[in-house]
Design a protein around this motif. Sequence first.
Motif, mmCIF file in Angstrom:
data_model
loop_
_atom_site.group_PDB
_atom_site.id
_atom_site.type_symbol
_atom_site.label_atom_id
_atom_site.label_comp_id
_atom_site.label_asym_id
_atom_site.label_seq_id
_atom_site.Cartn_x
_atom_site.Cartn_y
_atom_site.Cartn_z
ATOM 1 N N ALA A 83 55.343 19.652 -17.801
ATOM 2 C CA ALA A 83 56.255 20.316 -18.732
ATOM 3 C C ALA A 83 57.331 19.353 -19.199
ATOM 4 C CB ALA A 83 56.882 21.537 -18.073
ATOM 5 N N THR A 84 57.807 18.516 -18.280
ATOM 6 C CA THR A 84 58.834 17.516 -18.585
ATOM 7 C C THR A 84 58.425 16.202 -17.943
ATOM 8 O OG1 THR A 84 60.562 19.206 -18.617
ATOM 9 C CG2 THR A 84 61.284 16.932 -18.398
ATOM 10 N N LEU A 85 58.718 15.106 -18.635
ATOM 11 C CA LEU A 85 58.368 13.793 -18.110
ATOM 12 C C LEU A 85 59.632 13.014 -17.761
ATOM 13 C CD1 LEU A 85 55.534 12.761 -20.591
ATOM 14 C CD2 LEU A 85 55.267 13.489 -18.214
ATOM 15 N N THR A 86 59.483 12.131 -16.776
ATOM 16 C CA THR A 86 60.580 11.224 -16.435
ATOM 17 C C THR A 86 60.298 9.869 -17.063
ATOM 18 O OG1 THR A 86 59.511 10.397 -14.422
ATOM 19 C CG2 THR A 86 60.851 12.408 -14.226
ATOM 20 N N TRP A 87 61.337 9.075 -17.175
ATOM 21 C CA TRP A 87 61.149 7.725 -17.705
ATOM 22 C C TRP A 87 60.254 6.905 -16.783
ATOM 23 C CZ3 TRP A 87 61.900 5.820 -22.345
ATOM 24 C CH2 TRP A 87 62.746 6.496 -23.227
ATOM 25 N N ALA A 88 60.357 7.161 -15.472
ATOM 26 C CA ALA A 88 59.517 6.430 -14.516
ATOM 27 C C ALA A 88 58.037 6.711 -14.781
ATOM 28 C CB ALA A 88 59.893 6.810 -13.091
ATOM 29 N N GLN A 89 57.700 7.981 -15.047
ATOM 30 C CA GLN A 89 56.311 8.325 -15.362
ATOM 31 C C GLN A 89 55.864 7.677 -16.665
ATOM 32 O OE1 GLN A 89 57.082 12.615 -15.194
ATOM 33 N NE2 GLN A 89 55.434 12.801 -13.648
ATOM 34 N N LEU A 90 56.737 7.711 -17.652
ATOM 35 C CA LEU A 90 56.383 7.175 -18.963
ATOM 36 C C LEU A 90 56.157 5.668 -18.898
ATOM 37 C CD1 LEU A 90 56.086 8.615 -21.713
ATOM 38 C CD2 LEU A 90 58.344 7.748 -22.315
ATOM 39 N N ARG A 91 56.923 4.982 -18.077
ATOM 40 C CA ARG A 91 56.849 3.530 -18.007
ATOM 41 C C ARG A 91 55.618 3.031 -17.243
ATOM 42 N NH1 ARG A 91 61.249 0.371 -18.642
ATOM 43 N NH2 ARG A 91 60.724 -0.786 -16.747
ATOM 44 N N GLN A 92 54.893 3.941 -16.614
ATOM 45 C CA GLN A 92 53.692 3.519 -15.904
ATOM 46 C C GLN A 92 52.542 3.221 -16.875
ATOM 47 O OE1 GLN A 92 52.786 6.540 -12.984
ATOM 48 N NE2 GLN A 92 54.707 6.219 -11.865
ATOM 49 N N ALA A 93 52.663 3.682 -18.106
ATOM 50 C CA ALA A 93 51.618 3.451 -19.111
ATOM 51 C C ALA A 93 52.074 2.373 -20.085
ATOM 52 C CB ALA A 93 51.318 4.756 -19.851
ATOM 53 N N ASP A 94 51.130 1.834 -20.848
ATOM 54 C CA ASP A 94 51.484 0.885 -21.905
ATOM 55 C C ASP A 94 52.398 1.587 -22.909
ATOM 56 O OD1 ASP A 94 50.007 -1.157 -20.815
ATOM 57 O OD2 ASP A 94 48.198 -0.667 -21.961
ATOM 58 N N PHE A 95 53.449 0.896 -23.306
ATOM 59 C CA PHE A 95 54.435 1.506 -24.193
ATOM 60 C C PHE A 95 54.234 0.998 -25.619
ATOM 61 C CE2 PHE A 95 58.550 2.803 -25.859
ATOM 62 C CZ PHE A 95 58.787 3.992 -25.157
ATOM 63 N N ILE A 96 54.282 1.944 -26.568
ATOM 64 C CA ILE A 96 54.126 1.625 -27.993
ATOM 65 C C ILE A 96 55.443 1.952 -28.688
ATOM 66 C CG2 ILE A 96 52.800 2.099 -30.086
ATOM 67 C CD1 ILE A 96 50.589 3.243 -28.216
ATOM 68 N N THR A 97 55.960 1.032 -29.453
ATOM 69 C CA THR A 97 57.239 1.286 -30.116
ATOM 70 C C THR A 97 57.333 0.488 -31.409
ATOM 71 O OG1 THR A 97 59.638 1.370 -29.785
ATOM 72 C CG2 THR A 97 58.478 -0.554 -28.910
ATOM 73 N N LEU A 98 58.447 0.675 -32.104
ATOM 74 C CA LEU A 98 58.677 -0.027 -33.359
ATOM 75 C C LEU A 98 59.185 -1.438 -33.099
ATOM 76 C CD1 LEU A 98 60.400 2.793 -35.451
ATOM 77 C CD2 LEU A 98 57.996 2.126 -35.461
ATOM 78 N N GLN A 99 58.964 -2.293 -34.067
ATOM 79 C CA GLN A 99 59.440 -3.665 -33.949
ATOM 80 C C GLN A 99 60.941 -3.739 -34.181
ATOM 81 O OE1 GLN A 99 57.253 -6.374 -36.417
ATOM 82 N NE2 GLN A 99 55.264 -5.866 -35.524
ATOM 83 N N ARG A 100 61.585 -4.724 -33.570
ATOM 84 C CA ARG A 100 62.982 -4.983 -33.874
ATOM 85 C C ARG A 100 63.093 -5.455 -35.331
ATOM 86 N NH1 ARG A 100 62.425 -7.745 -28.862
ATOM 87 N NH2 ARG A 100 63.418 -6.658 -27.133
ATOM 88 N N PRO A 101 64.205 -5.181 -36.046
ATOM 89 C CA PRO A 101 65.455 -4.593 -35.546
ATOM 90 C C PRO A 101 65.533 -3.092 -35.735
ATOM 91 C CG PRO A 101 65.800 -5.414 -37.749
ATOM 92 C CD PRO A 101 64.341 -5.642 -37.448
#
Length: 308
Positions: free
Chosen positions: A179-197
């Motif tokens: 139902a809710t995720l922690t940052w610790a759980q999320l960080r166990q997987a490969d992370f996809i995000t936007l490029q800087r800046p």
Amino acid sequence: MNIKHLRAFVAVAEHLSFAQAGERLHLSQPALSLTIKALEQHLGGALLTRSTRHVALTPEGETLLPLARRLLADWDNTEELLRQHFTLQTGRVSIAAMPSFAGNLLPQALKHFRDRHPRVNVAVHDVINEQVLDMLRQHRVELGVAFEPQSLQGLHFTPLYTDRFVAVVPRDSPLAEHATLTWAQLRQADFITLQRPSAVRLLLEEETLAAHGKLPVAFECHQLSTVGRMVASGLGVSAVPSLCIGQMHELGALCKPLAEPHVQRRIGLMHLGEHELSTAALALQDALISAALAPAPLHVKENADEPH
């Protein structure tokens, strides 16, 4: 020489009669004669020859007549154009908005604006947060929507709402069962995000670094839509502003609330503080504020299994 002089001259020149020109302009003949005399004195010579029975143009009057007609037409067209702008019968307004807002809430506001002002053109620049601020300061757009900057530096900021980041996970991932995720759980997987800046990327890094260290970034791209597609394809997980929930679900990914630390930032409408907004920009500003106040879900619910 002013518009009153030119209108008087053109009326007399077209009727070749002070009496008929006076009726057309709703002026007495003495007043009209004084106006023509003032124009002639200003220009330095006679434009009309007149007697008790006859009025005619001098050569200089013949030269002035087509020019005066063109000047009056331009003046009348300018008056009408500005009147249409002020009454929003026509016009143009430009806005820069960060992609998370431009692709989610902005269309709703634009629909409301277009329904009321169908003849006003709107130029939308969906650019990263930093470019929104730059375009405002360079006078390239009148309005901008972005995260609240740490320093306004001449910008006026009207908060629309506070957006909290949510987790984005594949629908077939074990993480989707929580139902809710922690940052610790999320960080166990490969992370996809936007490029800087990108402001989204920088905000995520700033708010989570102290508690969890660097993000385990495996993929980075330029568009949130690409982030959603990559998560939906099972390449990893991400975190995005909650206003992107509907977009993420449409792309096939699933959003879940994130436990502390909550990553959030106010999103608002900006314009140059010393700049007077056009009538069209003021109307669009009202539409944006109304859309933000509308009873639409802006934050992910504790059970975010269905699109918002």
